[in-house]
Design a protein around this motif. Structure first.
Motif, PDB file in Angstrom:
ATOM      1  N   ASN A 217      38.813  44.628  43.237  1.00 42.96           N
ATOM      2  CA  ASN A 217      39.205  45.468  43.790  1.00 42.96           C
ATOM      3  C   ASN A 217      39.439  46.026  44.948  1.00 42.96           C
ATOM      4  O   ASN A 217      40.021  47.197  45.572  1.00 42.96           O
ATOM      5  CB  ASN A 217      38.763  46.902  42.871  1.00 42.96           C
ATOM      6  N   GLY A 218      39.603  44.691  45.664  1.00 41.05           N
ATOM      7  CA  GLY A 218      39.301  45.619  46.731  1.00 41.05           C
ATOM      8  C   GLY A 218      40.684  44.877  47.564  1.00 41.05           C
ATOM      9  O   GLY A 218      41.139  44.734  48.466  1.00 41.05           O
ATOM     10  N   GLY A 219      41.717  44.608  46.816  1.00 38.67           N
ATOM     11  CA  GLY A 219      42.853  44.552  47.224  1.00 38.67           C
ATOM     12  C   GLY A 219      43.278  42.395  48.055  1.00 38.67           C
ATOM     13  O   GLY A 219      44.260  41.719  47.438  1.00 38.67           O
ATOM     14  N   VAL A 220      42.494  41.636  47.180  1.00 43.67           N
ATOM     15  CA  VAL A 220      42.404  40.160  46.692  1.00 43.67           C
ATOM     16  C   VAL A 220      41.755  39.718  45.417  1.00 43.67           C
ATOM     17  O   VAL A 220      40.883  39.859  45.184  1.00 43.67           O
ATOM     18  CB  VAL A 220      41.699  39.282  47.267  1.00 43.67           C
ATOM     19  N   LEU A 221      42.892  39.269  44.275  1.00 48.79           N
ATOM     20  CA  LEU A 221      43.185  39.364  42.969  1.00 48.79           C
ATOM     21  C   LEU A 221      42.470  37.586  42.596  1.00 48.79           C
ATOM     22  O   LEU A 221      41.211  37.491  41.374  1.00 48.79           O
ATOM     23  CB  LEU A 221      44.123  39.835  41.932  1.00 48.79           C
ATOM     24  N   ARG A 222      42.311  36.755  43.467  1.00 39.81           N
ATOM     25  CA  ARG A 222      42.187  34.932  42.793  1.00 39.81           C
ATOM     26  C   ARG A 222      41.049  34.820  42.513  1.00 39.81           C
ATOM     27  O   ARG A 222      39.916  35.444  43.360  1.00 39.81           O
ATOM     28  CB  ARG A 222      42.713  34.506  44.234  1.00 39.81           C
ATOM     29  N   GLY A 223      40.713  34.709  41.247  1.00 36.31           N
ATOM     30  CA  GLY A 223      39.693  34.042  40.906  1.00 36.31           C
ATOM     31  C   GLY A 223      39.234  34.592  39.529  1.00 36.31           C
ATOM     32  O   GLY A 223      39.954  35.698  38.681  1.00 36.31           O
ATOM     33  N   PHE A 224      37.839  34.886  38.654  1.00 40.42           N
ATOM     34  CA  PHE A 224      37.134  35.124  38.321  1.00 40.42           C
ATOM     35  C   PHE A 224      36.339  36.183  37.535  1.00 40.42           C
ATOM     36  O   PHE A 224      35.724  36.314  38.802  1.00 40.42           O
ATOM     37  CB  PHE A 224      36.371  33.829  36.905  1.00 40.42           C
ATOM     38  N   PHE A 225      36.778  37.493  37.732  1.00 42.40           N
ATOM     39  CA  PHE A 225      36.225  38.401  36.994  1.00 42.40           C
ATOM     40  C   PHE A 225      35.571  39.163  36.125  1.00 42.40           C
ATOM     41  O   PHE A 225      36.324  38.940  34.750  1.00 42.40           O
ATOM     42  CB  PHE A 225      37.100  39.069  38.575  1.00 42.40           C
ATOM     43  N   VAL A 226      34.690  39.735  36.132  1.00 39.07           N
ATOM     44  CA  VAL A 226      34.567  41.086  34.866  1.00 39.07           C
ATOM     45  C   VAL A 226      34.679  42.408  35.593  1.00 39.07           C
ATOM     46  O   VAL A 226      33.824  42.886  36.224  1.00 39.07           O
ATOM     47  CB  VAL A 226      33.006  40.567  34.304  1.00 39.07           C
ATOM     48  N   THR A 371      40.869  35.963  34.799  1.00 34.49           N
ATOM     49  CA  THR A 371      40.820  35.081  35.642  1.00 34.49           C
ATOM     50  C   THR A 371      42.416  35.104  36.550  1.00 34.49           C
ATOM     51  O   THR A 371      43.172  34.913  35.712  1.00 34.49           O
ATOM     52  CB  THR A 371      40.628  33.716  35.169  1.00 34.49           C
ATOM     53  N   TYR A 372      42.667  35.222  37.604  1.00 38.53           N
ATOM     54  CA  TYR A 372      43.579  35.563  38.579  1.00 38.53           C
ATOM     55  C   TYR A 372      43.882  33.642  39.465  1.00 38.53           C
ATOM     56  O   TYR A 372      43.225  33.526  39.583  1.00 38.53           O
ATOM     57  CB  TYR A 372      44.182  36.779  39.514  1.00 38.53           C
TER      58      TYR A 372
END
Length: 604
Positions: A217-226, A371-372
């Motif tokens: 939610n800081g403006g950089v989405l790439r990667g895996f997140f819950v 995941t983005y």
């Protein structure tokens, strides 16, 4: 089973009696400063902020009712979508037969209640990529940037950090990315799946060179997140727009909620006002609507009519009011008040597929894993070749799309917008696909969708009768490259589930079955399955785009409809392009900023 899982995945954007229009305060009968059409995500946010000014009067007209005690709204237990889908709180639209999807007609969901679609969506709270918002300014919307919208993300949000148990279940956050005193409560629910599944999924993505992202939610989405959700954790209920923005202020004497369906905007007789370039502007004097008892009634606006009816209804109301493409309006015997051909065009949604496997685990908790991946993740060493090939195709794609727009948006304009999108994908490496990984019951699986399709469709009325549903044609996969990206996404999903440590949890593929798509299926066979099985993602944007008029814009950078003096659109329809996040958070932020724009214009 898989249909229920997919429906849930794709709908990811206290009891109080209703106020009827018969019980309005005597001072608020039929004339208001502002009339807001639609009591949904954006409409209620704007109503809240404008009604902070005591001398203003605001009416909200919403077709639905108060559903604050409806368990299909309050429940957060089902994965993703509300069980209220296909009930009376859902408009239950249908797309036109989609020619690139085996000519299928598909259900298209939108909320019909106080709170709009926020009462039936997946409660997902994921913002856009920063460079995508900066691209709005590149396209001609001065001062619409990530930096200018960021304060409104914080203003709208009240974030609850995860508990130690939720952190152990995979939840994470960066404190500076979140607001702590806004109306919209964002948190992780207590029902997160515990155990080792989150760490296994995280490790598997890392084995595929995809990093863990501690907070998208800081403006950089790439990667895996819950991901977190719009929910009130302590009460374990959905935090929809009504709970966030309307219930706390409903006793304000200058704010009225009416039940009704707006038929059209009513125009003043004199059109003598001029804009800064000397062009005549048309002034709205109010709206005509069908009240809950079936009567046709009128409300008058002293200042503005604000359309916040969503990406389907807002362009339809404009067309019913004579604002749109004469080629569409005149055959319906609607007099063109303002010729604005792009109304209803530039409709962009995302096709969503789902692959599932049998598992040796049993899932009892909520599994919100996202995941983005960017184009460089998808195409690897071929990225430069793909970038050059797609760049060369842009003029052809623009011409192809222009042919579907009733001559509303030129090929040259579309190519200019396509080149901005191409640069985001290949020069700025914004996420191009989203993969939602979950487990339900004894199955695991992944929904996946291209985030930034080049395909464009439209939403238009087909009758002058306001009760006839608009025609919805997202034109999915009309640009074949979109389908190619979906095929690549399916390959990545299968590679993920075939890699340790998650592969040890996986049995036979059950969606699509091995009979439908065999293990040795070709890319063409996978594309056939993708076209025949995807569902809408319900992330429709662009049908009243905030763009320069010559690029297919419907509203200017202050969200005023071109050619009008006092009609604005404030909802997802104004987004000029698709985003890589989910819509709820950005619609709230846009609405918060729009309210400040209005206040500033009137010196309030």
């Amino acid at each position: 089973m898989h249909h229920k899982i997919l429906a849930a995945l794709t709908y990811t954007f206290y009891t109080i009696p209703a106020i009827s229009c018969q019980t309005l305060p005597s001072s608020l009968q039929d004339t208001f400063d502002f009339i807001i059409v639609g009591g949904g995500t954006a409409g209620l946010a704007v109503a809240n902020r404008l009604s902070e000014i005591a001398e203003l009067t605001i009416a909200v007209i919403e077709a639905g009712q108060d559903e604050g005690d409806n368990p299909n709204v309050t429940s957060v237990k089902t994965f993703g979508a509300s069980p209220g889908l296909n009930s009376h709180i859902d408009w239950v639209y249908q797309t036109t037969p989609e020619g690139n999807a085996d000519n299928r007609q598909m259900e298209y969901h939108a909320g019909r209640a106080w709170g709009g679609t926020s009462v039936i969506n997946g409660m997902t709270y994921i913002r856009a990529e920063a460079s995508q918002i900066d691209a709005w300014e590149t396209a001609g919307n001065e001062n619409w940037t990530w930096a200018s919208l960021w304060p409104y993300h914080l203003k709208s949000e009240s974030f609850s950090p995860p508990t130690p148990a939720q952190t152990a279940a995979g939840a994470s956050f960066i404190d500076s990315y979140h607001g702590d005193s806004g109306p919209v409560q964002v948190s992780y629910q207590y029902g997160l799946q515990n155990g080792s599944f989150a760490s296994r999924v995280k490790q598997t993505w890392q084995n595929l060179d995809v990093p863990f992202n501690p907070d998208v939610n800081g403006g950089v989405l790439r990667g895996f997140f819950v991901w977190p959700q719009t929910l009130i954790r302590e009460e374990n209920v959905r935090c929809d727009a009504a709970r966030a923005y309307y219930y706390p202020v409903r006793e304000r004497g200058n704010l009225a909620m009416l039940q009704g369906k707006v038929r059209r905007i009513l125009w003043a007789d004199d059109d003598n006002d001029m804009n800064e370039k000397g062009a005549s502007l048309t002034r709205a004097q109010g709206v005509e609507y069908t009240a809950s008892n079936g009567d046709i009634a009128t409300l008058y606006a002293k200042r503005e009519v604000i359309l916040s009816a969503g990406s389907i209804r807002s362009p339809a109301i404009l067309e019913l009011s004579g604002v749109g493409n004469p080629e569409i309006l005149e055959p319906l015997n609607i007099t063109t008040k303002i010729p604005l051909p792009a109304v209803g065009e530039n409709a962009i949604d995302q096709p969503n597929n789902f692959i599932a496997y049998a598992s040796n685990l049993t899932f009892t908790g909520f599994v919100p894993y996202v995941t983005y991946l960017s184009a460089s993740d998808i195409f690897g060493s071929d990225i430069d070749t793909v970038a050059d090939e797609t760049s060369a195709q842009l003029p052809l794609w623009a011409a192809q799309t222009a042919n579907t727009t009733h001559s509303a948006i030129s090929a040259a304009s579309l190519e200019q917008l396509y080149r901005i999108q191409h640069s985001l994908i290949f020069n700025q490496d914004v996420p191009l696909i989203e993969i939602l990984t979950t487990g339900i019951g004894s199955n695991v699986g992944s929904a996946f969708f291209i985030l930034l399709p080049f395909s464009r469709g439209n939403v238009h009325i087909t009758s002058s009768n306001p009760h006839v549903y608009p025609s919805i044609n997202p034109n999915y996969l009309n640009i074949t490259w979109d389908a190619e990206v979906q095929v690549r996404s399916a390959e990545i999903v299968r590679r993920f589930w075939g890699m340790e440590p998650v592969s040890s949890l996986v049995g036979e593929r059950v969606q699509p079955s091995m009979q439908d798509v065999p293990a040795n299926a070709t890319g063409a066979e996978w594309e056939g399955w993708i076209r025949g099985s995807f569902t809408p993602n319900h992330h429709l944007v662009g049908t009243a785009a905030m763009l320069p008029k010559e690029l297919g814009g419907v509203v200017d950078r202050n969200l005023l409809v071109y050619g009008t003096e006092n009609v604005r659109v404030i909802d997802a329809s104004i987004l000029p392009a698709q985003i890589s996040g989910h819509l709820t958070s950005i619609v709230y932020a846009v609405a918060e900023r729009a309210a400040d724009i209005i206040k500033a214009e009137y010196g309030l």
